[in-house]
Design an enzyme around this catalytic site. Sequence first.
Site, PDB file in Angstrom:
ATOM      1  N   LYS A   7      32.398 -61.069  17.945  1.00 59.19           N
ATOM      2  CA  LYS A   7      32.466 -62.514  17.749  1.00 59.19           C
ATOM      3  C   LYS A   7      31.228 -63.039  17.024  1.00 59.19           C
ATOM      4  CE  LYS A   7      36.480 -63.626  19.444  1.00 59.19           C
ATOM      5  NZ  LYS A   7      37.546 -64.094  18.533  1.00 59.19           N
ATOM      6  N   TYR A   9      32.862 -57.145  22.543  1.00 61.18           N
ATOM      7  CA  TYR A   9      33.477 -58.428  22.207  1.00 61.18           C
ATOM      8  C   TYR A   9      32.450 -59.405  21.666  1.00 61.18           C
ATOM      9  CZ  TYR A   9      35.953 -62.868  23.044  1.00 61.18           C
ATOM     10  OH  TYR A   9      36.528 -64.116  22.919  1.00 61.18           O
ATOM     11  N   SER A  57      33.955 -67.427  19.901  1.00 60.64           N
ATOM     12  CA  SER A  57      33.701 -67.566  21.335  1.00 60.64           C
ATOM     13  C   SER A  57      32.224 -67.777  21.575  1.00 60.64           C
ATOM     14  CB  SER A  57      34.160 -66.306  22.075  1.00 60.64           C
ATOM     15  OG  SER A  57      33.667 -66.284  23.403  1.00 60.64           O
TER      16      SER A  57
END
Length: 255
Positions: free
Chosen positions: A158, A154, A141
């Site tokens: 990532k 997150y 991402s």
Amino acid sequence: MDVTLDFGGRAVLVTGGTKGIGFEIARTFLAAGADVVVCGRNEPDALPSGGGRTARFIAADIRDAGAAARLVEQAVELLGRLDVLVNNAGGSPDSDAATVSPRFVARIVDLNLLAPFYVAQPANKVMRSQETGGSIINIGSVSGVDPQPGTAAYSAAKAGLLMLTRALALEWSPKVRINHITTGLIRTESAAALYGEDGGAAVAEVIPMKRMAVPADVANACLYLASDLASYLTGVDIAVHGGGEFPARYTVTRN
């Protein structure tokens, strides 16, 4: 070299392939001739289909290393081999880094960083035993390189996935190629509400390509990376984000 996008006779495993981007990735490989297994924690009402075939489903919580290993073993039992692994499962709701619980952080890291490794490790073992090797694609991402508020755990996971990709490419090449896709803003049913009442029209204005990606954009990049056209690519990151976003200072001064 036989350069082709015909995946007839090839076996593909897509984690999180029962909905959203993963569903479209599975459907695209099926349409290209591949046999596909998808996994998720719960069996969906409908499975991806294409090219006259339907994906097979295996229930698995890949945050557990043992379950991930069994997933790969079962996929090989169903398909006879494993040529492509797409580590697509992931995601996270927004969270306040000041108050989020340690358990939440651990689960987000488990899903977005550790689970891809847990699946890749047994997949690598299978692929190395095959004369033609294999291809692993990790779906990352833009948050991993350009974090947004509410994405601390997150974004960190990532970012780690991108480095994991490069590290595994060093260790597992040339038999197994490992590449990464950095996804930008993607229009899916589940994300529609996040982009405003205008359906994302205003958001699209800050993207050079003037539109958000759709799942097929990511699926097509996967097809390329897994194909013979990309036979010399490993440790590569392809950004599927339409050119990124215009800098905030440019957007403000232009208006």
